[in-house]
Design a protein around this motif. Structure first.
Motif, PDB file in Angstrom:
ATOM      1  N   GLU A 123       6.296  -5.629   6.299  1.00  0.00           N
ATOM      2  CA  GLU A 123       7.053  -4.417   6.446  1.00  0.00           C
ATOM      3  C   GLU A 123       7.046  -3.784   7.938  1.00  0.00           C
ATOM      4  OE1 GLU A 123       9.471  -4.540   4.649  1.00  0.00           O
ATOM      5  OE2 GLU A 123       8.857  -4.687   2.561  1.00  0.00           O
ATOM      6  N   LYS A 147       2.882  -8.706   2.062  1.00  0.00           N
ATOM      7  CA  LYS A 147       4.151  -7.949   2.145  1.00  0.00           C
ATOM      8  C   LYS A 147       4.129  -6.612   2.756  1.00  0.00           C
ATOM      9  CE  LYS A 147       7.636  -5.974  -0.920  1.00  0.00           C
ATOM     10  NZ  LYS A 147       7.855  -4.639  -0.520  1.00  0.00           N
ATOM     11  N   GLU A 168      12.499 -10.664   3.572  1.00  0.00           N
ATOM     12  CA  GLU A 168      12.968  -9.602   2.462  1.00  0.00           C
ATOM     13  C   GLU A 168      13.000 -10.569   1.319  1.00  0.00           C
ATOM     14  OE1 GLU A 168      12.446  -6.944   2.601  1.00  0.00           O
ATOM     15  OE2 GLU A 168      12.850  -5.831   4.469  1.00  0.00           O
ATOM     16  N   ASP A 216      13.633  -4.435  -2.633  1.00  0.00           N
ATOM     17  CA  ASP A 216      13.880  -5.328  -1.508  1.00  0.00           C
ATOM     18  C   ASP A 216      15.007  -6.183  -1.797  1.00  0.00           C
ATOM     19  OD1 ASP A 216      10.609  -5.130  -1.616  1.00  0.00           O
ATOM     20  OD2 ASP A 216      11.203  -5.665   0.356  1.00  0.00           O
ATOM     21  N   HIS A 254      10.084 -11.182  -0.422  1.00  0.00           N
ATOM     22  CA  HIS A 254       9.388 -10.017  -1.061  1.00  0.00           C
ATOM     23  C   HIS A 254      10.322  -9.711  -2.467  1.00  0.00           C
ATOM     24  CE1 HIS A 254       8.925  -8.020   3.137  1.00  0.00           C
ATOM     25  NE2 HIS A 254       7.912  -9.072   2.922  1.00  0.00           N
ATOM     26  N   HIS A 282       8.541  -5.401  10.464  1.00  0.00           N
ATOM     27  CA  HIS A 282       9.875  -5.042  10.417  1.00  0.00           C
ATOM     28  C   HIS A 282      10.241  -3.962  11.040  1.00  0.00           C
ATOM     29  CE1 HIS A 282      10.591  -7.314   6.298  1.00  0.00           C
ATOM     30  NE2 HIS A 282      10.240  -8.070   7.248  1.00  0.00           N
TER      31      HIS A 282
HETATM   32 FE   LIG Z   1      10.718  -5.749   2.035  1.00  0.00          FE
END
Ligand SMILES: [Fe+2]
Ligand SMILES: [Fe+2]
Length: 325
Positions: free
Chosen positions: A89, A85, A172, A143, A175, A92
């Protein structure tokens, strides 16, 4: 003569700008995507850079509160999930910085602005993660809120941003589910574990509602962002959607959301909720939250310690460009 010529040229430029702007707005109204090489008003570019940069910074700073638990996850399975996770991020952040590069602003410039406190990131990441239940609560609520915010952005008018959002939203969603699954597991555990979950939800509920930004009547840029198709819904609309989605999930989990005014309103078809402490929001966004100093100091240190990597990468790229020539 010169003056007359100059003013005629100015008039022509103004006329061109007006027709370009009209065409730009027409494309948006027809739900067409704006691409990097298309003409766009300066304000549109500035708003996008500000919003995407703020989003990218949030992804990167957001790695810290959960990264805090990587070395202390209670099992190998939980550690592997959390590691995946936190890495997502980082990814992202990279997609989003790449999206700002298509608008002519590079990642180095934006990172410097973050470190210099000239740009913001989401207020939620200035709260500490005190127990492992916070990992679950962040997945479920933070999230979850991010999904509500970001799903409409998959239809944002700016092509590279919208496309980055499609991929980000898929991750997401993983997540959010892993967070909910962790909390569900803990709620089926001991009384101490259940208390840990409840205490964590008590701390994160209100800050999660602040993630959607100030109320609509205190959000002056929203109207223009909606006209430009950068945003698709107002802050209050998305906040309500999140609450409506989350209350039934809290019932499944068996946790109490810390708001005595939270109740279904048959007439509105939505949940009513209590007043959000906007003073706290302003304080935390303004730099005076529980962890602001720590988050930026960690980011600054990571940036300094990574200087040699950036130098090596630039030297390597220069050498290869030279060879290619
Ligand atoms: Fe996230
Ligand atoms: Fe993310």
């Amino acid at each position: 003569m010169t003056t007359v010529g100059a003013s005629a040229a100015d008039g022509a430029t103004r006329h061109d700008a007006t027709s370009l702007e009209a065409r730009f707005q027409r494309n948006i109204d027809r739900d067409r995507r704006i691409e990097p090489r298309d003409w766009m008003p300066d304000g549109y570019r500035r708003t996008l850079v500000r919003q995407i940069a703020q989003h990218a910074h949030s992804e990167i700073i957001g790695m810290q509160p959960e990264g805090n638990w990587l070395t202390r996850a209670p099992s190998l399975r939980r550690k592997a999930i959390l590691l995946a996770k936190v890495q997502d991020e980082a990814g992202h952040g990279m997609y989003l910085y790449a999206a700002t590069e298509t608008l002519g602003v590079d990642r180095g410039t934006l990172t410097q602005k973050l470190i210099d406190r000239a740009q913001k990131y989401s207020s939620i990441f200035n709260y500490p993660t005190l127990t492992f239940a916070d990992v679950g609560t962040i997945g479920w609520l933070v999230d979850g809120a991010a999904i509500c915010n970001q799903v409409p952005l998959c239809r944002s008018s700016y092509g590279p941003y919208a496309r980055a959002m499609v991929r980000i939203c898929k991750e997401e969603s993983f997540h959010q589910r892993q967070g909910f699954e962790l909390l569900l597991t803990m709620m089926a555990g001991t009384a101490e574990q259940r208390a840990m979950v409840q205490e964590s939800v008590d701390r994160f509920w209100w800050p999660s509602l602040m993630m959607f930004g100030p109320p609509d009547d205190a959000s002056p840029n929203t109207a223009q962002s909606l006209r430009w198709g950068i945003k698709r819904d107002t802050n209050d609309e998305v906040r309500q959607k999140f609450i409506d989605m989350t209350v039934p999930q809290a019932e499944v989990l068996g946790v109490t959301l810390p708001d005595p005014e939270l109740r279904w309103n048959e007439r509105r078809g939505h949940y009513d909720f209590g007043a959000i402490d906007w003073d706290e929001f302003t304080r935390v966004v303004g730099g005076d939250g529980p962890c602001n100093t720590q988050r930026l100091a960690t980011r600054r240190r990571a940036h300094d310690e990574g200087a040699w990597v950036r130098e090596a990468a630039s030297a390597w790229a220069a050498k290869h460009a030279e060879r290619a020539r």
